[in-house]
Design an enzyme around this catalytic site. Sequence first.
Site, short mmCIF file in Angstrom:
data_model
loop_
_atom_site.label_atom_id
_atom_site.label_comp_id
_atom_site.label_asym_id
_atom_site.label_seq_id
_atom_site.Cartn_x
_atom_site.Cartn_y
_atom_site.Cartn_z
N ALA A 1 0.84 -1.19 0.00
CA ALA A 1 0.00 0.00 0.00
C ALA A 1 0.88 1.25 0.00
CB ALA A 1 -0.91 0.00 1.22
N GLY B 1 -0.65 -5.05 1.04
CA GLY B 1 -1.90 -4.94 0.30
C GLY B 1 -1.85 -5.64 -1.05
N GLU C 1 -2.58 -9.18 -0.30
CA GLU C 1 -3.99 -9.25 0.05
C GLU C 1 -4.88 -9.15 -1.19
OE1 GLU C 1 -4.53 -7.48 4.45
OE2 GLU C 1 -3.42 -6.15 3.11
N GLU D 1 3.38 -6.03 7.50
CA GLU D 1 2.78 -4.89 8.20
C GLU D 1 3.25 -4.72 9.64
OE1 GLU D 1 -0.18 -5.73 4.86
OE2 GLU D 1 1.21 -6.87 6.13
#
Length: 260
Positions: free
Chosen positions: A66, A112, A115, A135
């Site tokens: 991200a 992300g 994910e 993360e």
Amino acid sequence: MTYKNILSTHQNSITTITINRPKKLNALNRETIQELHNALEIAELDKRTKVIIITGSGEKAFVAGADISEFADFDVTEGTKLAAKGQALLFDFIENLSKPVIAAINGFALGGGLELALACHFRLASDNAKMGLPEVSLGVIPGYGGTQRLPQLIGKGRAMELIMSASMIDATTAEEYGLVNHVVYQEELIPLCQKIAAKILRNSSVAISSAIKAINANFNDGINGFEIEIKEFGNCFGTADFEEGTTAFLEKRKANFPGE
């Protein structure tokens, strides 16, 4: 539709969506998430599209995470809203699409990015791919479904280790874990996705949609997946695809599914 951060192309009943931020290693920001949602929604509604492939531009990254600069100063309320909105807008949205979504992981798939791949219905990877959920090294946890979907795919213990250590695994290990279905040389990645898509295209799109619902139901708390399977199985008997499929089988010919 014109996009700033993605490319969307259609050919032979396949829509290919490419995250196109190579200078940022295709990192997800809010604008890109919205554009992905828009492109996927269009593909879902487009009767010409039967299979969707998601990949990243360049040879280095699928999505390298991200865009941290967007939320580094968020408070608790803002962080909670960020995860909730992102899950609803993109990650849960992908998982529940009626058309198969294949992730073509062509390099780094971190945070992300992994994910995003996890939300797809299945995954293929190039041999240079690296995957992880780092993360906790930033003082946060995966917020776009990673703590839920990763254990479903590779088991609780392996997911715990991967998340808590913030480690990356290579494509071969990902295949051993069941995280990806196939690993190939990078130049073979999209062609293999297209080859698998072509096999999917031979079958009933209505039945495939029902299969997606039934399989997903097994992973939803409070829902009896067997009951959903029974319901979707029964619904298939009322479709033109079922009539065509069974008739073609009995007549010993190739089915020509109307998709209805």
